[in-house]
Write a protein that holds these residues in place. Sequence first.
Motif, short mmCIF file in Angstrom:
data_model
loop_
_atom_site.label_atom_id
_atom_site.label_comp_id
_atom_site.label_asym_id
_atom_site.label_seq_id
_atom_site.Cartn_x
_atom_site.Cartn_y
_atom_site.Cartn_z
N GLN A 1 0.38 -3.58 6.24
CA GLN A 1 -0.10 -3.38 4.80
C GLN A 1 -0.48 -4.56 4.22
O GLN A 1 0.33 -5.61 4.37
CB GLN A 1 1.39 -2.84 4.23
N GLY A 2 -1.24 -4.56 3.30
CA GLY A 2 -1.41 -5.25 2.15
C GLY A 2 -0.99 -4.88 0.98
O GLY A 2 -0.73 -3.81 0.49
N SER A 3 -1.59 -5.69 -0.25
CA SER A 3 -1.14 -5.42 -1.62
C SER A 3 -2.42 -5.15 -2.42
O SER A 3 -2.28 -5.42 -3.60
CB SER A 3 -0.19 -6.45 -2.09
N GLY A 4 -3.46 -5.04 -1.81
CA GLY A 4 -4.67 -4.83 -2.69
C GLY A 4 -5.48 -6.00 -2.70
O GLY A 4 -5.27 -6.85 -1.58
N PRO A 5 -6.53 -6.26 -3.40
CA PRO A 5 -6.67 -5.44 -4.74
C PRO A 5 -7.14 -3.93 -4.74
O PRO A 5 -7.38 -3.29 -5.58
CB PRO A 5 -7.56 -6.01 -5.40
N PRO B 1 -6.43 0.78 -6.80
CA PRO B 1 -5.30 1.80 -7.19
C PRO B 1 -5.55 2.25 -8.39
O PRO B 1 -5.76 1.73 -9.33
CB PRO B 1 -4.15 0.89 -6.77
N VAL B 2 -4.92 3.60 -8.69
CA VAL B 2 -5.12 4.33 -9.67
C VAL B 2 -4.10 4.21 -10.55
O VAL B 2 -2.98 3.99 -10.42
CB VAL B 2 -5.02 5.92 -9.31
N ASP B 3 -4.55 3.46 -11.90
CA ASP B 3 -3.56 3.44 -13.00
C ASP B 3 -3.39 4.60 -13.71
O ASP B 3 -4.31 5.24 -14.21
CB ASP B 3 -4.00 2.02 -13.83
N PRO B 4 -2.28 5.02 -13.94
CA PRO B 4 -1.90 6.32 -14.50
C PRO B 4 -2.31 6.12 -15.93
O PRO B 4 -2.63 7.42 -16.72
CB PRO B 4 -0.34 6.68 -14.51
N SER C 1 0.79 -1.01 -0.12
CA SER C 1 -0.04 0.00 0.00
C SER C 1 0.91 1.24 0.01
O SER C 1 0.45 2.28 -0.46
CB SER C 1 -0.88 -0.09 1.31
N ASP C 2 2.00 1.13 0.29
CA ASP C 2 3.12 2.33 0.27
C ASP C 2 3.88 2.63 -1.01
O ASP C 2 4.59 3.48 -1.28
CB ASP C 2 4.07 2.31 1.34
N GLY C 3 3.38 1.61 -1.94
CA GLY C 3 3.88 1.75 -3.40
C GLY C 3 5.36 0.87 -3.62
O GLY C 3 5.81 0.64 -4.69
#
Length: 463
Positions: free
Chosen positions: A159-163, A177-180, A88-90
């Motif tokens: 922290q997790g990794s999503g979705p 998460p926002v995809d650019p 979650s912190d990237g």
Amino acid sequence: MTRLLFLGALLLTLTACDRGADERPVAVDAIEQNGTGNTERVLLRSALAQGLVRFDAAGQVEPAIAARWNMVDDGRSYIFRLGDATWSDGRPVTADQVVAALRRTVRVEAGHRLSPFLRSIDEIVAMTPQVIEVRLKRPNTELLTLLAQPELAVMRGAQGSGPMRRLAGEGVRLRAPVDPDAPAPVPADEVRLNGMRAALAVARFREKRSDLVLGGAFADWPIVAAAGLRPADIRVDPARGLFGFAMVGRYGFLAAPLNRAAVAMAIQTANLTAAIDANWAGADTVLPEAFDSGSDPASPPWRNLTEAQRWQTARAQVAAWGQPVTVRVALPDGPGATLLWGRTAAALARIGVRGQRVGMDAPADLALVDRVAPYDSARWYLATACRGCAPDAMMLIAAARDATTLPERAQRLAAADAALAADVAFVAVARPWRWSLVVPRLRGFQTNPRGVHPLNHLRGDTR
């Protein structure tokens, strides 16, 4: 012409209303079970953290941290290649982090509901920074389904990794998460999660204050039936699992298998599910199908008796005891459980047994088991149904767990199923009743045998 203009304006207004409704955040109400809020916690964990794999809207396994995988050595080893998951912190998720987290989770001491079914895992190792191998002591063709469960979600601290990611602000707000490179998020991409009692959740849905109600079970179904909702908004999962009574009090009258059979015959013949819903089909075997067992599900000895013969046989068995018989039945709270109890007490009285309703945590002779199966194996059904069952049945179930080949496992599971039926250790009544309330705009929602409804698979579009 005036009438046509009016109709056209009305249609435009209705269309605008529909479109506007789909622009709102998705409001999800999760029903608390006995005030524990566990449905909300499971949904939140599944949204914020994922395992090597996870469930899609249909309850099927899909890629998560792992982008792809292979099963080798006849189910004794699984090789996973990680994708581009991030915390979650990237920061990127690495194989070493996943291995460390999974090793903690699969330990017997972890103490969650899946711990007894993960003992076939021997080692979890990082082969490269992007490849993980799960090595097994024995073949397990259902490992992927187990790894998709919320308990096997991989965490690094908090922290997790999503979705999905949690958004700042009041309440529980979630979004992918926002995809650019993707279109900018819209309000409908956001999910707002609340936990509450069933009656309030149903009332909020009826008042159009929520879009989805999750976590419904049989105990609260009468609330839905009385709410006057549109049939199209009510979804019932074809859930697999166990719904019935475990014979947990094995002394006095219930010490003898024939006496347990008398009680079981009465319960199975009384059509208990009709007290909840006419469409809820009954069941009389522990296994819904063979799965990995070597034989068809073991039937109770009285299956070929007529209804009249069952009642007569059960009454005669109770009368032969020569003493008053009281059976304590553990049931949860809720109007559905009260309806179920009414029909259960009547069935017991019909054969000369006094029934006494007690809470789920109180000492009991029969305890309701209402669980959806986390994976499709006869062993889960048999081990879950065997609560205080005879030692020979327990030994056979353990022997099936330790089988070194799939044919040997199938043979031992069939023997354990037959032993459990002969012991009259569990009274099968039906399969679990799980329901949700769903507005039409959630086109991605699907009923499924797992009863899982991921919050990232609700809208069913390509955003």
